[in-house]
Design an enzyme around this catalytic site. Sequence first.
Site, mmCIF file in Angstrom:
data_model
loop_
_atom_site.group_PDB
_atom_site.id
_atom_site.type_symbol
_atom_site.label_atom_id
_atom_site.label_comp_id
_atom_site.label_asym_id
_atom_site.label_seq_id
_atom_site.Cartn_x
_atom_site.Cartn_y
_atom_site.Cartn_z
ATOM 1 N N GLU A 98 0.825 -1.211 0.000
ATOM 2 C CA GLU A 98 0.000 0.000 0.000
ATOM 3 C C GLU A 98 0.861 1.264 0.000
ATOM 4 O O GLU A 98 0.470 2.295 -0.548
ATOM 5 C CB GLU A 98 -0.956 0.022 1.193
ATOM 6 C CG GLU A 98 -2.088 -0.999 1.114
ATOM 7 C CD GLU A 98 -1.704 -2.387 1.584
ATOM 8 O OE1 GLU A 98 -0.507 -2.614 1.926
ATOM 9 O OE2 GLU A 98 -2.587 -3.270 1.620
ATOM 10 N N PHE A 129 -11.780 -8.305 13.338
ATOM 11 C CA PHE A 129 -10.620 -8.666 12.533
ATOM 12 C C PHE A 129 -10.294 -7.537 11.545
ATOM 13 O O PHE A 129 -11.166 -7.055 10.835
ATOM 14 C CB PHE A 129 -10.887 -9.971 11.768
ATOM 15 C CG PHE A 129 -9.742 -10.367 10.882
ATOM 16 C CD1 PHE A 129 -8.506 -10.702 11.430
ATOM 17 C CD2 PHE A 129 -9.874 -10.379 9.501
ATOM 18 C CE1 PHE A 129 -7.436 -11.038 10.612
ATOM 19 C CE2 PHE A 129 -8.812 -10.712 8.685
ATOM 20 C CZ PHE A 129 -7.583 -11.045 9.237
ATOM 21 N N GLN A 130 -9.059 -7.130 11.542
ATOM 22 C CA GLN A 130 -8.544 -6.061 10.670
ATOM 23 C C GLN A 130 -9.270 -4.731 10.858
ATOM 24 O O GLN A 130 -9.438 -3.961 9.929
ATOM 25 C CB GLN A 130 -8.563 -6.492 9.199
ATOM 26 C CG GLN A 130 -7.566 -7.616 8.939
ATOM 27 C CD GLN A 130 -7.273 -7.854 7.478
ATOM 28 O OE1 GLN A 130 -8.153 -7.710 6.639
ATOM 29 N NE2 GLN A 130 -6.043 -8.243 7.175
ATOM 30 N N LYS A 157 -18.029 -1.915 5.346
ATOM 31 C CA LYS A 157 -18.366 -2.934 4.343
ATOM 32 C C LYS A 157 -19.872 -2.987 4.086
ATOM 33 O O LYS A 157 -20.317 -3.188 2.954
ATOM 34 C CB LYS A 157 -17.841 -4.301 4.827
ATOM 35 C CG LYS A 157 -17.696 -5.291 3.720
ATOM 36 C CD LYS A 157 -16.894 -6.505 4.150
ATOM 37 C CE LYS A 157 -16.840 -7.549 3.056
ATOM 38 N NZ LYS A 157 -16.093 -8.731 3.483
ATOM 39 N N MET A 167 23.391 10.089 3.580
ATOM 40 C CA MET A 167 23.151 11.386 4.213
ATOM 41 C C MET A 167 23.384 11.319 5.725
ATOM 42 O O MET A 167 23.918 12.246 6.333
ATOM 43 C CB MET A 167 21.733 11.869 3.893
ATOM 44 C CG MET A 167 21.444 13.264 4.374
ATOM 45 S SD MET A 167 22.643 14.452 3.721
ATOM 46 C CE MET A 167 21.788 15.073 2.282
HETATM 47 C C1 LIG Z 1 11.635 6.293 6.074
HETATM 48 C C2 LIG Z 1 12.875 7.006 6.475
HETATM 49 N N1 LIG Z 1 13.692 6.479 7.402
HETATM 50 C C3 LIG Z 1 14.825 7.135 7.766
HETATM 51 C C4 LIG Z 1 15.157 8.324 7.200
HETATM 52 C C5 LIG Z 1 16.417 9.062 7.622
HETATM 53 N N2 LIG Z 1 17.333 9.208 6.494
HETATM 54 C C6 LIG Z 1 17.423 10.323 5.753
HETATM 55 S S1 LIG Z 1 18.510 10.208 4.519
HETATM 56 C C7 LIG Z 1 18.951 8.652 4.985
HETATM 57 C C8 LIG Z 1 20.003 7.893 4.241
HETATM 58 C C9 LIG Z 1 19.564 7.508 2.882
HETATM 59 O O1 LIG Z 1 20.481 6.575 2.385
HETATM 60 P P1 LIG Z 1 20.390 6.093 0.882
HETATM 61 O O2 LIG Z 1 19.008 5.716 0.524
HETATM 62 O O3 LIG Z 1 21.425 5.058 0.643
HETATM 63 O O4 LIG Z 1 20.699 7.421 0.059
HETATM 64 P P2 LIG Z 1 22.019 8.346 0.060
HETATM 65 O O5 LIG Z 1 21.884 9.335 1.170
HETATM 66 O O6 LIG Z 1 23.207 7.459 0.248
HETATM 67 O O7 LIG Z 1 21.966 9.001 -1.270
HETATM 68 C C10 LIG Z 1 18.227 8.247 6.101
HETATM 69 C C11 LIG Z 1 18.389 6.934 6.781
HETATM 70 C C12 LIG Z 1 14.243 8.856 6.248
HETATM 71 N N3 LIG Z 1 14.439 10.034 5.661
HETATM 72 N N4 LIG Z 1 13.136 8.165 5.885
#
Ligand SMILES: Cc1ncc(C[n+]2csc(CCOP(=O)(O)OP(=O)(O)O)c2C)c(N)n1
Length: 571
Positions: A53, A115-116, A165, A479
């Site tokens: 989803e 349920f659900q 439903k 990042m």
């Molecule tokens: C759902 C979610 N979980 C955690 C984060 C925190 N977060 C921001 S950037 C990042 C790293 C992303 O790594 P990657 O997808 O390898 O991309 P890169 O930064 O290496 O380009 C994280 C963990 C987020 N933004 N979204």
Amino acid sequence: MLKNITGSKAVILSLLEEGVDTIFGYPGGAIIPIYDALYDFKERVNHILARHEQGAIHAAEGYAKVNGKAGVCFATSGPGATNLITGIADAMMDSVPLVCITGQVTSPSLGTDAFQESDVVGISMPVTKWNYQITNGEEIPEIIAKAFYIAQSGRPGPVLLDISKDAQTQVLKEFEYKKCHQIRSYVPEYPTNLKKIDDAVKLINESKRPLVLLGHGVIISNAEKEIKDFLEKTGIPAAWTLLGLSALPSDHPLNVGMLGMHGNYGPNILTNKADLLIAVGMRFDDRVTGQVSSYAPNAKKIQLEIDPAEINKIIKVDVPILGDAKKALTLLTKKVKANKHTEWIKKFRKCDKIEYNTVISKSIHPEKGKITMGEAVRVVSEKTHQNAIMVTDVGQQQMIAARYFRFNHSRSCVTSGGLGTMGYGIPAALGAQLAAPDRTVVAFIGDGGFQMTLQELGTIVEHKLPVKIILLNNDFLGMVRQWQELFFEKRYSFTELQNPDFVMISKGFGMKSSRVSKRENLESSIQEMIDHPGPYMLEVKVEQQEDVFPMVPSGASVSDIMLSKEIKTEK
Ligand SMILES: Cc1ncc(C[n+]2csc(CCOP(=O)(O)OP(=O)(O)O)c2C)c(N)n1
């Protein structure tokens, strides 16, 4: 007027009345009657069965961002509905129109932990523009009409309708659909206050160092021509927020680049030298303002904004202009004096040179070492002639793509701005491609984000959507690693990734894919990807520990933007 149709059929007929031809969704017990009704309309509605989803709702967001109409999403009760929540919150933050329809347990069992059963109306309350539970099928047409009106009018946003439903199977005495154009006590848009326009004109005419801050609202109100006319008459430079990206062509002479944490050097430091800021459809997000107490101390502020809640929320403004940006810009352009700000614009260009020499040249034209994210983005941008729709996930690759991808057309940047949702990119790209079947869609995805929604590769392949996925693989949650490097003494706590064979995975889904790790093969690999008529995943092995600069450290002033680890700003 139709008589004796089921609530479920009323749902589908209502959607058709709203011009819906694409629905993203995933079925389950509590929404089977609606899916059963849909079965008879397969010729008229393209239902895209996502694999999760979250995939369905991000696809609906990508679709809505590209074509401006509400994206429509179906899910079942309980886990189906809760899997939508991240996407709904994302759409709320980025003002994306969505109509989400969830099935719910029968009305007599509501509140019994059936349920659900989950209280999705309660759960989604703070992240929807409006939500409503239907337990009487007779309400279906009227409520769906309201949902579309609310989602798409004023500042757009997500709406959720939870339909029990028994309301779906109920036989309605009569069905008549009337589109909604007004709701008592809901004011989507205020008429432009002409006195405020005059106040703004005075400030604009007197200003020596004005700067336009161009946000998502310009795109939402289809005001691309109006902002261009305004800029060209006044000669005012314009900087854009992440979501304002592509509203103004990248090559426009008054385009001075991106605001914010990883934005360009000039617009950040010169924000604090400007004597007037004209904010158009942007909300002074913390990623743009940095430290609020030191933000633009020398500037008067004009804010063109459709949502009264955004006025004076973070930055106190001198002249708020409530209403539609397109209308306000038209009035302003008529009344302002024609002008040029040659000396002021030269200051931006001087900053551009500094940034080019210290950051950009190394990022997009490196001579040695591993491939950088910046050069991969540059090559894709060049080879698609600035005409592609660019989708990103979240992280370093997102910031690099926003910085270096170039645009000729509006509605060409699809990214998760406010919520910063990893896993957004792959499904959003498939939605964007469905909204613009004739355009090239390229999606830059990090190795972390790829693994959050990679199941949607299956959806892309099933529908033969020619999306080009560029996986910028640094084997890190890049990042976060960058923040650990700069602010946590290189203590890389759980950011190194043990990655799978991404090419094999993509091939497993039936997607053509390949890997490139050498600079000399980068251009030909990208060309091969673009020339391929169907979906394609190109894994680019990039420098593992590249940092995105410039950077305004969190909570610092925009004047404290860093050009590199070593170079702080010369103020
Ligand atoms: C759902 C979610 N979980 C955690 C984060 C925190 N977060 C921001 S950037 C990042 C790293 C992303 O790594 P990657 O997808 O390898 O991309 P890169 O930064 O290496 O380009 C994280 C963990 C987020 N933004 N979204």
